[in-house]
Design an enzyme around this catalytic site. Structure first.
Site, short mmCIF file in Angstrom:
data_model
loop_
_atom_site.label_atom_id
_atom_site.label_comp_id
_atom_site.label_asym_id
_atom_site.label_seq_id
_atom_site.Cartn_x
_atom_site.Cartn_y
_atom_site.Cartn_z
N GLY A 125 13.30 0.62 90.47
CA GLY A 125 14.71 0.30 90.74
C GLY A 125 14.98 -1.13 90.32
O GLY A 125 15.54 -1.41 89.26
N ARG A 126 14.47 -2.06 91.16
CA ARG A 126 14.71 -3.48 90.95
C ARG A 126 14.35 -3.96 89.54
O ARG A 126 15.10 -4.72 88.94
CB ARG A 126 13.85 -4.25 91.98
CG ARG A 126 14.16 -5.70 92.11
CD ARG A 126 13.15 -6.35 93.05
NE ARG A 126 13.05 -5.71 94.33
CZ ARG A 126 13.81 -6.00 95.40
NH1 ARG A 126 14.72 -6.94 95.31
NH2 ARG A 126 13.65 -5.34 96.54
N TYR B 185 17.03 -11.03 104.02
CA TYR B 185 15.62 -11.32 103.74
C TYR B 185 15.37 -12.80 103.46
O TYR B 185 14.29 -13.14 102.99
CB TYR B 185 15.13 -10.59 102.48
CG TYR B 185 15.47 -9.14 102.32
CD1 TYR B 185 15.10 -8.21 103.29
CD2 TYR B 185 16.10 -8.68 101.18
CE1 TYR B 185 15.37 -6.87 103.11
CE2 TYR B 185 16.37 -7.33 100.98
CZ TYR B 185 16.01 -6.43 101.96
OH TYR B 185 16.27 -5.11 101.76
N CYS C 215 32.52 -14.67 109.24
CA CYS C 215 32.35 -15.41 110.50
C CYS C 215 30.96 -15.20 111.09
O CYS C 215 30.80 -14.61 112.16
CB CYS C 215 33.42 -14.97 111.49
SG CYS C 215 35.05 -15.30 110.83
N TYR D 77 20.13 -3.88 94.63
CA TYR D 77 20.38 -4.05 96.07
C TYR D 77 21.45 -5.11 96.30
O TYR D 77 21.40 -5.86 97.29
CB TYR D 77 19.07 -4.37 96.82
CG TYR D 77 17.98 -3.36 96.49
CD1 TYR D 77 18.01 -2.09 97.04
CD2 TYR D 77 16.96 -3.67 95.59
CE1 TYR D 77 17.05 -1.15 96.71
CE2 TYR D 77 15.99 -2.73 95.25
CZ TYR D 77 16.04 -1.47 95.81
OH TYR D 77 15.09 -0.54 95.48
C1 LIG Z 1 10.73 5.89 97.78
C2 LIG Z 1 11.18 4.74 96.97
N1 LIG Z 1 11.01 4.78 95.63
C3 LIG Z 1 11.41 3.76 94.84
C4 LIG Z 1 12.02 2.63 95.37
C5 LIG Z 1 12.45 1.55 94.44
O1 LIG Z 1 11.80 0.35 94.65
P1 LIG Z 1 12.03 -0.86 93.68
O2 LIG Z 1 13.49 -1.10 93.57
O3 LIG Z 1 11.31 -1.98 94.33
O4 LIG Z 1 11.42 -0.48 92.37
C6 LIG Z 1 12.20 2.54 96.75
C7 LIG Z 1 12.80 1.33 97.32
O5 LIG Z 1 12.72 1.00 98.45
C8 LIG Z 1 11.78 3.62 97.57
O6 LIG Z 1 11.96 3.59 98.89
#
Ligand SMILES: Cc1ncc(COP(=O)(O)O)c(C=O)c1O
Length: 417
Positions: A276-277, A317, A343, A372
């Site tokens: 994802g990230r 975080y 606020c 995110y």
């Molecule tokens: C089951 C699962 N797969 C993949 C991801 C994606 O993680 P990232 O954005 O760190 O690659 C997450 C993120 O929390 C997740 O919970």
């Protein structure tokens, strides 16, 4: 190279000045770079290359905008989903159900029905009660649910505690030392079919060791399952590869795959990866305007028009995001907290940050906000959520409009009593 760069002291996304977008859509807004997304996905996909039979399922939670999903889907991505809503989005942009995997500890009966009806590739199941419910739902629909068990390898991912998921005390997965007996038990469930094994140990992981350690444990499990004549076709290695927000030095996708591949070589499985990230994080920025420069005895505050409701990571975080001025001439520097209008004292984008002096009315960019960022945003303080803009070379499009005040209330009712 992430396609956010200065030309003549002016910050650009690809070939478009940020200032130009701001003058048309107002502030704050998220901006994403098409070419960065394309490059990140391609780099990740080609790291597995032809050598490993694989499927990249983009983690929709990181950024669920339809235009982004559509772009990644066209590049060949499947989807890693955690809710019916994410399934709806993935299907909406034409991602094939047979490229969708479904994780999450709290799937509901309705969500299971929707996913079974859609014909997704597999459910990454996180507990025995979930398996029992899935078996019942699939039976009622006259279907068989394909599943992988999400195993919890009890490995520390060495990241923020809120995004560590592979430790035994966390809510995720089935403890690895119980996995073999659970897989055996599953064979008694008539409407569930074992197809894979899944592991995801956390997010923003910048070293390869935790990945290797956890995958070694899962590979051993897969071999034991084979001995028991339980066939595993898919090894879902989860997501979690970190990015550079400040001075982290995570492995490149190529280095990452090279480092982990010895753990699954020879297993004869299709590898599913759920990044994802690493795909979207550095492909996006949050642009906001300085409303006031407030000088107090203790410290300086830059009060900007984006807050913790728009980008929650710093508050949640204490995450670091680089802050860049959109105009960068030779200026003296200042140290300030960059805060929003919410606020809450926890409403900040950065604290004690040294940056070129900026003045009221000027724009700043909060970098690395593509993952995110918008997807965790909210309407707190009744603030309409901000627009998202996609830049491709010299053109840009609004891919999500700014919410209006009417949008804020359109699902609400006042009872007649
Ligand atoms: C089951 C699962 N797969 C993949 C991801 C994606 O993680 P990232 O954005 O760190 O690659 C997450 C993120 O929390 C997740 O919970």
């Amino acid at each position: 190279m992430n396609y956010f760069h200065y030309i003549n002291d002016e910050l650009y996304a690809e070939e478009v000045p940020i200032r130009k977008i701001a003058s048309q859509v107002g502030t704050p807004f998220y901006v994403y770079s098409y070419q960065t997304l394309q490059r990140h996905f391609t780099a990740f996909d080609s790291a597995f290359g032809e050598k490993f039979d694989h499927l990249i399922c983009f983690a929709v939670k990181a950024n669920s905008n339809l235009a982004i999903l559509n772009l990644l889907g066209r590049l060949g991505a499947g989807a890693d989903i955690v809710s019916g809503g994410e399934l709806f989005r993935a299907l909406k942009v034409g991602i094939l159900p047979e490229k969708i995997v479904y994780a999450g500890v709290g799937k509901t009966c309705r969500e299971m029905e929707y996913a079974l009806q859609s014909g997704i590739l597999m459910f990454n199941v996180e507990s025995w009660p979930e398996l029992e419910l899935l078996n019942r739902v699939a039976g009622e629909m006259n279907k068989k649910a394909s599943i992988a068990l999400r195993v919890n390898p009890d490995i520390s991912a060495d990241t923020h505690p809120y995004i560590t998921t592979g430790l035994r005390q966390e809510k995720f997965g089935i403890d690895i030392h119980r996995a073999l007996e659970e897989y055996k038990r599953i064979q008694s469930l008539e409407h569930v079919k074992i197809v894979g094994a899944h592991v995801h140990i956390g997010s923003q992981i910048t070293k390869v060791t935790p990945f290797i350690d956890s995958l070694q444990k899962v590979a051993t499990l897969i071999q034991k399952l084979r001995e028991e004549k339980i066939q595993i076709n898919y090894l879902d290695i989860g997501g979690g590869l970190g990015i550079t927000y400040r001075n982290e030095e995570p492995p490149s996708p190529k280095e990452f795959v090279e480092a982990i591949s010895s753990t699954f070589k020879g297993l004869e499985v299709t590898i599913i990866s759920e990044p994802g990230r690493v795909i979207v994080g550095n492909a996006g920025a949050l642009i906001s305007k300085v409303l006031y420069v407030k000088r107090k005895d203790e410290k300086n505050f830059l009060i900007v028009d984006a807050g913790m409701n728009d980008l929650m990571r710093p508050s949640l975080y204490k995450a670091y995001h680089e802050i860049l001025p959109v105009r960068q001439e030779n200026r003296s520097t200042m140290v300030a907290d960059i805060v929003g209008p919410i606020c809450e004292s926890g409403d900040f984008l950065a604290r004690g940050r040294e940056l070129p002096e900026v003045f009221s009315g000027e724009l700043i960019a909060t970098m690395s906000a593509g993952a995110y960022g918008f997807s965790m945003s909210s309407n707190y303080n009744s603030r309409p959520r901000v627009p998202e803009v996609l830049v491709k070379k010299d053109q840009f499009r609004v891919i999500r409009q700014r919410e209006t005040y009417d949008d804020l209330i359109h699902t609400e009712m006042v009872p007649d009593w």
